[in-house]
Design a protein around this motif. Structure first.
Motif, short mmCIF file in Angstrom:
data_model
loop_
_atom_site.label_atom_id
_atom_site.label_comp_id
_atom_site.label_asym_id
_atom_site.label_seq_id
_atom_site.Cartn_x
_atom_site.Cartn_y
_atom_site.Cartn_z
N VAL A 106 19.70 16.00 -6.36
CA VAL A 106 18.81 17.02 -6.62
C VAL A 106 19.27 18.41 -6.92
O VAL A 106 18.88 19.01 -7.67
N LEU A 107 20.42 18.34 -6.10
CA LEU A 107 20.88 19.94 -6.20
C LEU A 107 22.17 20.07 -7.04
O LEU A 107 22.71 21.00 -7.18
N SER A 113 12.08 9.83 -8.69
CA SER A 113 12.40 10.94 -8.30
C SER A 113 13.10 10.67 -6.89
O SER A 113 12.69 10.40 -5.94
N ALA A 114 14.39 11.32 -6.80
CA ALA A 114 15.31 11.14 -5.50
C ALA A 114 14.62 12.13 -4.43
O ALA A 114 14.69 11.43 -3.25
N ARG A 115 14.15 13.15 -4.93
CA ARG A 115 13.49 14.08 -3.91
C ARG A 115 12.24 13.52 -3.20
O ARG A 115 11.99 13.39 -2.06
N ILE A 116 11.29 13.02 -4.06
CA ILE A 116 10.10 12.41 -3.67
C ILE A 116 10.34 11.11 -2.65
O ILE A 116 9.79 10.70 -1.70
N GLY A 117 11.53 10.31 -3.00
CA GLY A 117 11.81 9.11 -2.32
C GLY A 117 12.32 9.50 -0.82
O GLY A 117 12.10 8.46 -0.09
N ILE A 118 12.46 10.76 -0.48
CA ILE A 118 12.72 11.07 1.05
C ILE A 118 11.42 11.28 1.99
O ILE A 118 11.55 11.05 2.92
#
Length: 455
Positions: free
Chosen positions: A287-288, A426-431
């Motif tokens: 993400v970053l 999305s790796a972000r939403i996956g959390i």
């Protein structure tokens, strides 16, 4: 003959020796490196970058799921067998070998790896992860024999603080001397990786596996010299009797409402914490767009706060009890997760951020410090809360059941993250599933007696 103080120090050395598996391999060095290699593999098959990032995170999640299923199935059985025979140290030796072999084998994950190499890397990581979890069960079960019940909280908290210090020093050593920046080929000191390790083939970063194995071998020596299991009548291994004892314990939970509530609560909140550790570095990479070196510095910050907070948390545990510490730690971690899910380099829950500025990085560094500050005390208080619900003669069985309660959701958590990452792209939403797990754990904690069953 070791003194009482030496036995406690020897037991603390297990935390020191084993912590690098979580710090270096699970979270800050190998996990992100695996995501980087897997991302490259998927992009090589024609995937778009964002889809490749989500696929890499999903692959890591499914690997953790498989290892956690093995732990969930075997942990309570092994605990019951160990209590039935009175033997615990032999199991620590056996699973220490799993730890060392699994960690050392990670050296072979090279850049540009094919699918088969990725699979072997996940399998070896899982082998070492299983070894770490099982040795922790048996070493935790030795804790009641080390000191008086009133001091257990402080001993547990200090042990976690000592362990985090070990993980922190190992991480600093790794960043200064071995892990190279992919762009420059230099370590955090600005030098080539030592021992002639080739930066181009990422040998400095790959050395994290052998270093973790060597660290464990060296620093487990005080444990094996000073910690002895209590003398108990030797009995023969009887699988049926051990399983019957475990069945009796599980059935008896319906009459032990506080223990049942605690095990169910910890099932959710400990797994959510493990998910943060297992995916934090992968998230930062995906993400970053952080480098391994940046993620390592993030880990140093988290290690420092975890070390300090674990020591303080042990004192608070002694004064206010473990439930108080657990509850506040969960609240802090939920706050962090809400920030993480809503943040990209461009915005934080709709508030615009300058992607070229350091603001997103600073926010995530703060989150890392809070994860360490809450995660350390949460783990330390969790094992003292369990000890308030068991007796020394059934401690291994209880910790085996404790491991099961943690791993029932533990194979669900990485699975949920893998599924949501894959479905959303999305790796972000996956959390996001982590927030719900923490919330459930916090609510169930209301039914746990603060004094356990020792009233």
């Amino acid at each position: 003959m070791a003194t009482a103080r030496q036995r406690i120090w020897g037991w603390w050395f297990f935390d020191w020796a084993s912590q690098p598996y979580s710090t270096l391999l699970l979270t800050f060095i190998f996990g992100p490196y695996f995501a980087e290699v897997a991302r490259g593999y998927y992009m090589g098959t024609g995937m778009e970058e964002e889809a490749a990032k989500a696929a890499a995170q999903a692959y890591w999640g499914y690997g953790l799921t498989a290892a956690s299923i093995v732990i969930a199935v075997l942990a309570p059985i092994l605990g019951a067998v160990a209590d039935g025979t009175g033997r615990r140290m032999i199991w620590i030796w056996i699973f220490s070998m799993f730890y060392v072999v699994g960690a050392a084998g990670l050296w072979w994950l090279v850049p540009g790896a094919e699918a088969s190499t990725l699979a072997w890397a996940v399998a070896l990581f899982g082998l070492g992860f299983i070894g770490m979890e099982f040795t922790t069960i048996f070493t935790n079960a030795l804790m009641p024999s080390l000191t008086d019940h009133d001091e257990i909280g402080a001993v547990s908290g200090t042990g976690f603080a000592f362990g985090y210090l070990g993980g922190l020093l190992a991480l600093i050593l790794m960043l200064l001397l071995f892990a190279e920046n992919a762009a420059t080929g230099k370590t955090l000191l600005g030098i080539d990786p030592i021992f002639g390790l080739d930066a181009e083939s990422r040998e400095g970063t790959r050395f994290v596996g052998p270093l973790t194995a060597l660290w464990y071998v060296v620093f487990m020596i005080p444990f094996f010299l000073w910690v002895k299991e209590p003398k108990m009548p030797a009995t023969r291994l009887h699988i049926g009797k051990a399983l019957a004892s475990l069945q009796e314990l599980i059935i008896g939970l319906r009459f032990r409402k506080s223990l049942a509530a605690y095990l169910t609560s910890s099932l959710f909140y400990r797994d959510a914490l493990n998910a943060l550790y297992g995916f934090g570095g992968v998230y930062a990479s995906n993400v970053l767009n952080w480098s391994i070196t940046q993620i390592g510095v993030f880990g140093i910050l988290g290690g420092i706060t975890a070390m300090i907070a674990s020591y303080i948390g042990g004192k608070l545990d002694n004064r206010f009890g473990p439930r108080f510490v657990i509850g506040w730690a969960i609240v802090v971690l939920m706050f962090v997760c809400i920030i993480i899910v809503g943040m990209t380099r461009e915005s934080l829950w709709g508030i615009a951020l300058d992607p070229a500025s350091a603001t997103p990085d600073i926010i995530f560094y703060i989150c890392g410090g809070l994860i360490g500050a809450a995660g350390g005390p949460l783990q330390a208080a969790s094992r003292t809360m369990l000890l308030r619900h068991t007796t020394p003669d059934r401690a291994t069985e209880a910790f085996g059941l404790f491991a099961l309660s943690g791993k029932v959701a533990s194979f669900m958590s990485p699975f949920l993250i893998a599924v949501v990452s894959q479905a959303s792209g999305s790796a972000r939403i996956g959390i996001s599933p982590v927030i719900l797990l923490f919330l459930i754990g916090l609510i169930l904690l209301l039914w746990v007696n603060p004094k356990g069953e020792r009233v």
